[in-house]
Design an enzyme around this catalytic site. Structure first.
Site, mmCIF file in Angstrom:
data_model
loop_
_atom_site.group_PDB
_atom_site.id
_atom_site.type_symbol
_atom_site.label_atom_id
_atom_site.label_comp_id
_atom_site.label_asym_id
_atom_site.label_seq_id
_atom_site.Cartn_x
_atom_site.Cartn_y
_atom_site.Cartn_z
ATOM 1 N N PRO A 150 2.955 5.898 11.465
ATOM 2 C CA PRO A 150 2.117 6.983 10.375
ATOM 3 C C PRO A 150 1.013 6.724 11.546
ATOM 4 C CG PRO A 150 3.718 5.533 9.311
ATOM 5 C CD PRO A 150 3.580 5.187 10.647
ATOM 6 N N THR A 151 -0.427 7.340 11.164
ATOM 7 C CA THR A 151 -1.291 6.296 11.830
ATOM 8 C C THR A 151 -2.976 5.853 11.013
ATOM 9 O OG1 THR A 151 -2.839 8.370 11.146
ATOM 10 C CG2 THR A 151 -1.945 8.634 13.184
ATOM 11 N N TYR B 191 3.380 -7.589 17.488
ATOM 12 C CA TYR B 191 3.733 -6.331 15.754
ATOM 13 C C TYR B 191 4.517 -5.322 16.630
ATOM 14 C CZ TYR B 191 2.483 -3.197 12.248
ATOM 15 O OH TYR B 191 2.999 -1.709 11.609
ATOM 16 N N TRP C 299 -18.161 -5.074 12.372
ATOM 17 C CA TRP C 299 -17.222 -5.536 13.422
ATOM 18 C C TRP C 299 -17.428 -4.553 14.380
ATOM 19 C CZ3 TRP C 299 -13.840 -9.468 10.186
ATOM 20 C CH2 TRP C 299 -14.400 -10.065 10.102
ATOM 21 N N LEU D 248 0.783 -1.307 -0.404
ATOM 22 C CA LEU D 248 0.330 0.014 0.152
ATOM 23 C C LEU D 248 0.642 0.982 0.324
ATOM 24 C CD1 LEU D 248 -2.680 2.121 0.454
ATOM 25 C CD2 LEU D 248 -2.151 1.420 3.113
ATOM 26 N N VAL D 249 1.734 1.505 0.854
ATOM 27 C CA VAL D 249 2.505 2.570 0.914
ATOM 28 C C VAL D 249 3.691 2.392 -0.119
ATOM 29 C CG1 VAL D 249 4.075 3.373 2.321
ATOM 30 C CG2 VAL D 249 1.936 2.589 3.533
HETATM 31 N N1 LIG Z 1 -1.233 -0.017 6.480
HETATM 32 C C1 LIG Z 1 -1.631 1.175 6.969
HETATM 33 O O1 LIG Z 1 -2.439 0.956 7.991
HETATM 34 C C2 LIG Z 1 -0.221 0.415 8.250
HETATM 35 C C3 LIG Z 1 -0.411 1.407 9.499
HETATM 36 C C4 LIG Z 1 0.944 2.009 10.617
HETATM 37 C C5 LIG Z 1 2.429 1.771 9.670
HETATM 38 N N2 LIG Z 1 2.579 0.985 7.978
HETATM 39 C C6 LIG Z 1 3.330 0.068 7.740
HETATM 40 O O2 LIG Z 1 3.830 0.792 6.902
HETATM 41 C C7 LIG Z 1 4.697 -0.396 6.129
HETATM 42 C C8 LIG Z 1 4.214 -0.943 5.014
HETATM 43 O O3 LIG Z 1 2.312 -1.373 5.035
HETATM 44 P P1 LIG Z 1 1.651 -1.721 3.140
HETATM 45 O O4 LIG Z 1 0.591 -1.638 3.948
HETATM 46 O O5 LIG Z 1 1.588 -0.769 2.981
HETATM 47 O O6 LIG Z 1 2.016 -2.776 3.910
HETATM 48 P P2 LIG Z 1 1.253 -4.437 2.895
HETATM 49 O O7 LIG Z 1 0.714 -3.150 1.788
HETATM 50 O O8 LIG Z 1 0.786 -5.445 3.862
HETATM 51 O O9 LIG Z 1 2.983 -4.659 2.461
HETATM 52 C C9 LIG Z 1 3.479 -5.847 3.004
HETATM 53 C C10 LIG Z 1 5.050 -5.090 2.325
HETATM 54 O O10 LIG Z 1 5.948 -5.520 3.182
HETATM 55 C C11 LIG Z 1 6.860 -6.885 1.821
HETATM 56 N N3 LIG Z 1 6.703 -8.031 2.235
HETATM 57 C C12 LIG Z 1 5.549 -8.712 3.103
HETATM 58 N N4 LIG Z 1 7.363 -10.010 4.017
HETATM 59 C C13 LIG Z 1 7.869 -9.615 3.239
HETATM 60 C C14 LIG Z 1 9.261 -10.550 3.561
HETATM 61 N N5 LIG Z 1 9.186 -11.605 3.858
HETATM 62 N N6 LIG Z 1 10.969 -10.413 2.277
HETATM 63 C C15 LIG Z 1 10.558 -8.512 1.817
HETATM 64 N N7 LIG Z 1 9.361 -8.206 1.945
HETATM 65 C C16 LIG Z 1 8.505 -8.228 2.285
HETATM 66 C C17 LIG Z 1 5.716 -7.040 0.601
HETATM 67 O O11 LIG Z 1 5.461 -7.496 -0.094
HETATM 68 P P3 LIG Z 1 4.862 -8.420 -1.211
HETATM 69 O O12 LIG Z 1 4.124 -7.757 -2.296
HETATM 70 O O13 LIG Z 1 5.557 -9.306 -1.763
HETATM 71 O O14 LIG Z 1 4.021 -9.699 -0.711
HETATM 72 C C18 LIG Z 1 4.797 -5.654 0.265
HETATM 73 O O15 LIG Z 1 5.653 -4.993 -0.140
HETATM 74 C C19 LIG Z 1 4.713 -1.577 6.903
HETATM 75 O O16 LIG Z 1 5.820 -1.448 7.936
HETATM 76 C C20 LIG Z 1 3.703 -0.882 8.113
HETATM 77 O O17 LIG Z 1 3.694 -1.231 8.958
HETATM 78 C C21 LIG Z 1 0.926 0.793 8.061
#
Ligand SMILES: NC(=O)c1ccc[n+]([C@@H]2O[C@H](COP(=O)([O-])OP(=O)(O)OC[C@H]3O[C@@H](n4cnc5c(N)ncnc54)[C@H](OP(=O)(O)O)[C@@H]3O)[C@@H](O)[C@H]2O)c1
Length: 337
Positions: A186-187, A159, A224, A34-35
């Protein structure tokens, strides 16, 4: 690299852009998420500077839980800068089920990425924490100084502790090696390319998916929980722009909260109403109070961000939500569900 270090309170402040003046070669881990996709978009839309190189990697390029693969990836690209997004990520229900996996996988990924970056002398790393890692029992608004002040909510302790350790590690890389490795907080993030899984995803994309199905099948939308918990949501494209600013200009090792203001916090009920409106859903909305609510609120202060960037404009919530819903409808067949 010469570093100007000054210590204010317990925090570590520094001019972490140091003397690096060459063109950046930026490696983005989690580039397919997503990010990561949002950063790809803002880069494509003209935010890259002349001479910069951007490399976006996913788990297909390297399994970052494996140190040898991680090291090989860093040796191959030899980036000067890293945005580290890769993580095991999920919503409340996935977190409650897999606390051990969240802990182990994220600890491994973060340790491998930071150490591999250090080994190839990456100038700056910006990693990603989250406001859901803050102590459960706290005063509001939450700010950057409170990360380690008490246990996180029990639903996602795996986490949360893994993410908190990034901050510990960043301080240690600075203390021992003078490295400029920092983190943003981030939130709740939402936007195109989110994980719209109803079971495993975050609240907003889950709601969008459920409302889409309810609309199509002419059934009630079941939300939910009670709808009363409150959250601050940040649009992924706003977050992407802020990431670029942090990478280029934010001078501290201490993390910074990236969030809309406290006044922009919305209840899950208000978020559900906005989804219903964006998708034109006309049916009944019911709240399943047998399902967990999670933390009641985690109101975060964006005062630090505002001190640095008083004029940054966030996309209004309903507009960002409409764009996200439109993207989901247009990409329903291929969206992560
Ligand atoms: N979404 C939220 O609301 C939120 C809020 C606060 C902070 N964050 C943080 O923001 C960051 C990005 O989140 P997101 O929402 O964009 O997550 P996401 O959409 O689930 O994407 C996760 C990414 O991590 C990669 N990944 C996961 N396991 C991996 C591994 N073992 N080796 C290499 N790459 C791996 C995935 O690759 P594949 O596509 O190949 O699986 C994907 O590119 C994270 O650190 C998360 O903790 C997210």
């Amino acid at each position: 690299m010469r570093l100007r270090r000054r210590h204010i309170g317990t925090g570590i402040h520094m001019n972490c852009q140091g003397d690096y003046s060459g063109p950046m070669k930026v490696l983005v881990t989690g580039g397919s998420g997503l990010v990561g996709r949002a950063i790809q978009q803002v880069i494509k839309e003209g935010e890259a500077k002349k001479g910069e190189e951007w490399i976006f990697i996913s788990s297909k390029d390297a399994n970052l839980m494996n140190m040898e693969e991680t090291r090989a990836m860093f040796q191959k690209h030899r980036p000067t800068h890293v945005i580290h997004l890769a993580a095991m990520v999920g919503g409340l229900f996935k977190n409650m089920k897999y606390n051990l996996d969240f802990w182990r996988n994220n600890i491994a990924i973060n340790d491998n990425v930071l150490q591999a970056a250090h080994e190839v002398e990456v100038v700056k790393v910006v990693s990603c924490l989250s406001t859901c890692i803050f102590p459960d029992k706290t005063t509001y608004p939450i700010d950057e100084t409170m990360i380690h002040n008490g246990p996180p909510h029990e639903s996602n302790f795996g986490y949360s502790y893994a993410k908190r350790m990034i901050d510990v590690q960043n301080r240690a890389y600075f203390q021992q090696y003078g490295r400029s490795y920092t983190a943003v907080i981030p939130t709740n993030v939402f936007g195109p390319h989110d994980n719209f899984s109803i079971e495993d995803g975050h609240v907003l994309p889950g709601l969008i998916h459920k409302a889409y199905i309810a609309h199509k099948e002419e059934k009630p939308l079941v939300v939910w929980g009670s709808g009363t918990p409150r959250r601050q949501f940040i649009y992924s494209l706003d977050l992407a722009r802020l990431f670029l600013w942090v990478l280029r200009e934010y001078p501290e090792v201490e993390p910074i909260i990236l969030s809309v203001g406290e006044e922009d916090e919305v209840s899950i009920r208000e978020a559900a109403d906005a989804v219903v409106q964006a998708l034109g859903f006309k049916g009944e909305v019911v709240y399943d109070t047998s399902k967990a609510d999670g933390q009641f609120k985690k109101t975060a202060s964006n005062a630090k961000l505002r001190r640095y960037l008083p004029d940054f404009t966030f996309t209004p919530f309903r507009q960002a939500l409409k764009e996200t819903c439109d993207w989901f409808v247009a990409n329903y067949d291929t969206a992560r569900k």
